[in-house]
Design an enzyme around this catalytic site. Structure first.
Site, PDB file in Angstrom:
ATOM      1  N   LYS B  84      -8.437   5.831  -3.848  1.00  0.00           N
ATOM      2  CA  LYS B  84      -7.226   6.005  -3.040  1.00  0.00           C
ATOM      3  C   LYS B  84      -6.139   6.638  -3.904  1.00  0.00           C
ATOM      4  CE  LYS B  84      -4.401   3.003   0.019  1.00  0.00           C
ATOM      5  NZ  LYS B  84      -4.226   1.597   0.460  1.00  0.00           N
ATOM      6  N   SER B 159      -4.262   1.258   5.515  1.00  0.00           N
ATOM      7  CA  SER B 159      -3.761   2.459   4.882  1.00  0.00           C
ATOM      8  C   SER B 159      -4.827   3.159   4.029  1.00  0.00           C
ATOM      9  CB  SER B 159      -2.567   2.098   3.994  1.00  0.00           C
ATOM     10  OG  SER B 159      -2.967   1.260   2.934  1.00  0.00           O
ATOM     11  N   SER B 183      -5.455  -3.500   4.654  1.00  0.00           N
ATOM     12  CA  SER B 183      -5.641  -2.056   4.473  1.00  0.00           C
ATOM     13  C   SER B 183      -6.992  -1.625   3.925  1.00  0.00           C
ATOM     14  CB  SER B 183      -4.540  -1.497   3.581  1.00  0.00           C
ATOM     15  OG  SER B 183      -3.368  -1.323   4.329  1.00  0.00           O
TER      16      SER B 183
END
Ligand SMILES: [Zn+2]
Lengths: 484, 492
Positions: B84, B159, B183
């Site tokens: 990420k 996310s 997330s």
């Protein structure tokens, strides 16, 4: 309207840099100076993703400070974030302690005009320092940020409003400084900002019980400025009250060039720091065993040391107080007394040199006692030369100054500069005869009873011998020749 | 040598690693296949914000050299993975999905990145995400939305949407995400992969761009439970640079993996299955619970009475911490700085105005308010008290069971744009995942089938006792083995 109708009330917040090698939340050096941002890493730069890791020696130094000042040590204290925007604050918050500081309570006792005073403490907490903004007006008007100081460990020592004059505030700060230096947690260097203070000042009519509105004066870095700032601020507040105007609670800055305080920001713009517990740091646990170990390791503190100097070395209260104001000086003094001989008489002689001549020389060079080229052993050697009659007072002064500047051995200086005292009776007798022959009138008067003329003759003989005559021998020979 | 790129990319993480070790395939082949697949699919998928091909090729070469010498750093030596964009990577753009960090090149690597590389994993790029990890659909990315590989018109969840989508689409064999309120688990469920949010403190947060420090935790996403367990074992463990990371030894997650569900007491919170769930999701969850019963587990009725306050508490605590964590993005030292501002205050305000998106701004406002003097006790402090009550609910529940099971999300992946106009509706996507973060517990999402009507994946959430990730992996593996793998999503 006399200011004497009013009572000034002062509380101090003292920021002291702790003498750790590395910063409070990272491994960067705390050394003063260095190229801008040379002592930085992702943590103290507040880069995205970086996290603080607590330096345990900061905790130990804070606990030591608390113990020396009689505080309660909290077994579990908590770091908090103090949020505000400023370019020298890289994370947008300062990591400090708020609701649960590491130390609470305690007090500082100091002496003023021969009387003891005690100011109580509210708390001591740990925090990180910010960086500084550098304004390059000369070049292009741009500003830079130097974060070398960001993350340098501080303790903030907060007193209650127990101080009642600028003099008391100064003596309080001097006493606190001496203690911090004796503990080895702070170097007492106010010029470099490793010790600085804010003062909360208010005034009230004498006899009143309610405190007046206070103003906070920020960041004073000398005893003189502290005194001037408080005196100015007290006068300003009295004048406002007498003119029927309110004192507005605000933060003020002291301008040393003009000797006055100026408003920094008004209460309306006051910050809401939005404190909350720092989620990146677990609570600080201080085990009872650590407290006891640190308590056992506390050094002799300045007031105890001053009492000991008076009691066992026979020094005056003033001399003793003078010596303990700087732990490095008193340590040097202790070493010199040990090197020379520990009796009261010896101590008095050493004290005179330290407080007089050495203080003057050190003031000129700005060197700390540990760096003096005149070591305790060398002062002891000078004193022995005096005792042996090898040098006299004026010669000794020259020797000390030379050794202080060059680090040469005292006897070598005596030889090189020809400072040895002349005790040889033949040489002295010749000088005495010459002086007596040159001043027949004074000889007559002396013999007629004007005995105080002996000082004149001694002076003349010394002059003749360029100061090197042994005063005792000169005296004895003079009296013999003059027929006493 | 002749295996098509797509097939190399469908290999499991451990399978691929074993292939490198056996010299059946090279790391270079795996990495080239991964880069080619990203090239071919990411235009439609939008999972990557940065691809670091040179760095990846160099790492693959080094891995192949090790393999040639018979050395092996770990079971994932030579295998392409991605992280990420919230993890800082030395010299590789790191934006946290925000304009305010556009062009920022960090001077250091996050601990988890170091640990992956020390194990020999090859990082091929940085994955798309909601700005500063704030969001449940990946539509808050300042750069582009990410699409769900099962249906490109739908969100991959947020996310860590890029982390889930890239694994599901076979671009990489595993990825890292972060989970602050769900997330990792939510996008894992939406994309049909395994996602693990470990116990708070199990994985170092050093080098993870902070959103809400007391809730953020790093975890793996992979297509198989065992692969996720391997990645977690690789990144977990104490880090002296993160004082909130635990010193507890890391368990052997792979050892007990195949022990099955027999004897396991599976707690089913009655509050989680009492309405509010889409019928298709509920059916899949109930079927998964039945499977556990069939496999010899006992279902236990448990209660989490305070979980209904979870969303409220979360949306005070997380924004409060975020408002402080995001203060450093002020245009002074790095990232975006507004041009032409007059004076310092204007420079701050303009830089933040231009650099931050709507969601971070909304949360900064919320958090600033919740922490301001006069409101602190009523909001922040009260939320912390709720947090304690939620943790106690779980402690109580775990007296009667070993693992708690339930839905990850109330629905399958929703359509892009469906909820962007209604932040509150968006926040409700986290209703089942948030309490696990508030209580600092480990949680896992494992695929439990496809919703009948939509054909989209449904995830089962498993929540464990603190540091009991091993039981989560074992329970998830039992289900995975029984249900078999999901089919691959359609080609983008
Ligand atoms: Zn540093």
């Amino acid at each position: 309207m006399p200011i004497s109708d009013f009572q000034v009330v002062i509380g101090l917040e003292v920021h002291a840099q702790l003498l750790t090698a590395s910063k409070i939340f990272c491994g960067c050096s705390t050394a003063f100076g260095g190229a801008p941002n040379a002592h930085t890493c992702p943590v103290c730069l507040g880069l995205p993703g970086a996290l603080p890791a607590l330096n345990r020696s900061v905790v130990e130094m804070a606990v030591r400070t608390g113990l020396a000042l009689g505080c309660e040590i909290r077994p579990k204290s908590v770091f908090a974030r103090k949020n505000y925007f400023y370019p020298d604050l890289p994370k947008g918050y300062q990591i400090s302690q708020y609701e649960l500081p590491i130390c609470e309570g305690g007090e500082v006792t100091f002496t003023l005009d021969g009387r003891d005073h005690t100011a109580r403490l509210v708390r001591i907490h740990m925090e990180e320092d910010a960086g500084k903004n550098v304004h390059d007006v000369a070049a292009d008007g741009s500003s830079g940020v130097d974060l070398n100081r960001a993350g340098v460990p501080l303790v903030e020592i907060v007193s209650r409003p127990d101080l009642r004059s600028a003099e008391e505030a100064v003596e309080y700060l001097k006493a606190l400084r001496a203690i911090l230096m004796a503990l080895g947690v702070n170097d007492g260097n106010m010029q470099e900002g490793s010790l600085r203070c804010d003062a909360n000042v208010s005034v009230m009519r004498k006899g009143a019980s309610e405190l007046g509105t206070r103003c906070e004066i920020k960041n004073m870095n000398s005893f003189r400025f502290l005194k001037q700032a408080i005196e100015f601020e007290a006068r300003r507040q009295v004048e406002l009250i007498e003119a029927g105007e309110p004192v507005v609670q605000e933060t003020r800055l002291f301008d040393p060039d003009r000797g006055e305080t100026r408003s920094m920001r008004s209460k309306e713009e006051a910050h809401d720091y939005r404190y909350f517990p720092e989620p990146d740091l677990p609570p600080v646990i201080v085990e009872a065993a650590l407290v006891e170990r640190l308590r056992g390791e506390l050094p002799e503190l300045p007031r105890a040391k001053a009492e000991r100097y008076q009691r066992s070395l026979g020094l005056s209260a003033q001399d003793a107080g003078n010596l303990v104001a700087d732990a490095a000086v008193s340590a040097w003094f202790d070493a010199a007394v040990a090197a020379y001989g520990a009796g009261p008489e010896a101590a008095k002689k050493v004290a005179n040199w330290v407080i007089g001549e050495l203080a003057r020389l050190a003031n000129e060079t700005g060197e700390a006692p540990a760096a003096w080229k005149l070591t305790p052993a060398r002062l002891a050697a000078v004193l022995r030369l005096i005792d042996a009659g090898t040098i006299g007072g004026p010669g000794a002064k020259q020797v000390v100054e030379e050794v202080f500047r060059t680090g040469a051995e005292p006897d070598a200086v005596v030889k090189a500069k020809g400072l040895a005292q002349v005790s040889d009776e033949g040489a002295i007798e010749a000088a005495v005869d010459k002086v007596l022959a040159a001043n027949p009138g004074e000889v007559e008067k002396y013999r007629g009873g004007r005995k105080n003329l002996v000082g004149f003759f001694v002076g003349q003989v010394m002059k003749e011998m360029r100061g090197k005559g042994n005063p005792a021998v000169v005296n004895a020979l003079l009296r013999r020749k003059l027929g006493d | 040598m002749s295996t098509p790129a797509k097939e190399l990319c469908r290999l499991g993480l451990r399978e691929a690693g074993a292939g490198v070790a056996a010299k059946a395939i090279s790391s270079t082949e795996l990495v080239e296949a991964s880069l080619a697949r990203i090239q071919a699919t990411d235009g439609k998928l939008g999972a990557f914000l940065a691809v670091c091909a040179d760095r990846a090729r160099a790492a693959a070469k080094a891995a192949d050299a090790r393999a040639a010498r018979g050395e092996r750093r770990s079971e994932l030596d030579g295998v392409p993975v991605a992280v990420k964009d919230l993890f800082v990577t030395k010299g590789v753009p790191t934006t946290a999905g925000s304009r305010i960090l556009e062009g920022y090149l960090p001077p250091y690597d996050a601990t988890v990145v170091e640990r992956l590389e020390a194990a020999g994993a090859v990082i091929v790029g940085k994955l798309n995400m909601d700005e500063f990890a704030m969001g449940s659909s990946n539509e808050n990315s300042a750069y582009k939305p990410c699409h769900n590989p099962w249906d490109l018109s739908r969100t991959p969840g947020g996310s860590s949407g890029g982390s889930a989508a890239s694994v599901a689409a076979g671009q990489v064999h595993a990825s890292l995400g972060t989970d602050t309120g769900g997330s990792i688990r939510e996008p894992a469920a939406f994309c049909g992969v395994v996602g693990v949010k470990p116990t708070y403190g199990r994985v170092s947060r050093y080098g993870v761009v902070a959103f809400a420090s007391s809730l953020d935790q790093v975890g793996p996403l992979a297509r198989e439970v065992g692969d996720a367990a391997l990645v977690l074992r690789t990144i977990a463990g104490h880090d002296p640079r993160d004082m909130t990371s635990s010193t507890r030894p890391v368990d052997d997650y792979l050892g007990p993996l195949e022990e099955g569900a027999r004897g396991l007491r599976v707690g089913v919170p009655r509050e989680w299955l009492s309405g509010g769930l889409d019928a298709g999701v509920e059916a899949a969850i109930r079927a998964a619970l039945d499977t556990y019963r069939r496999l010899g587990a006992t279902l236990v009725d448990v209660s989490l009475p305070h979980s209904k306050y979870g969303i409220g508490a979360y949306y005070l605590i997380a924004p409060a911490e975020a408002s402080s964590n995001l203060a450093r993005y002020d245009g002074v030292r790095y990232g975006l700085r507004a041009e032409g501002a007059k004076g310092l205050k204007e420079m701050y305000a303009e830089s933040r105005e231009q650099g931050l998106g709507a969601e971070p701004k909304r949360r900064i406002m919320l958090g600033t308010y919740a922490l301001s003097s006069g409101y602190y006790d009523a909001y922040y402090l009260r939320a912390q008290k709720v947090r304690t009550l939620i943790r106690r609910d779980f402690d109580e529940a775990f007296r009667g069971c070993d693992v708690i099971a339930g839905p990850v999300t109330p629905s399958v992946a929703f359509a892009l744009g469906e909820r962007t106009g209604d932040p509150l509706q968006m926040y409700l996507a986290d209703i089942f995942t948030i309490t696990c973060n508030l209580a600092a517990l480990p949680g896992l999402s494992v695929p439990c089938g496809l919703e009948a009507a939509s054909g989209l994946p449904v995830g089962l959430q498993l929540v464990g006792r603190p540091f009991d990730e091993a039981t989560l992996f074992r329970a998830a593996r039992a289900l995975e083995r029984e249900l078999g793998p999901l089919p691959a999503p359609p080609e983008p």
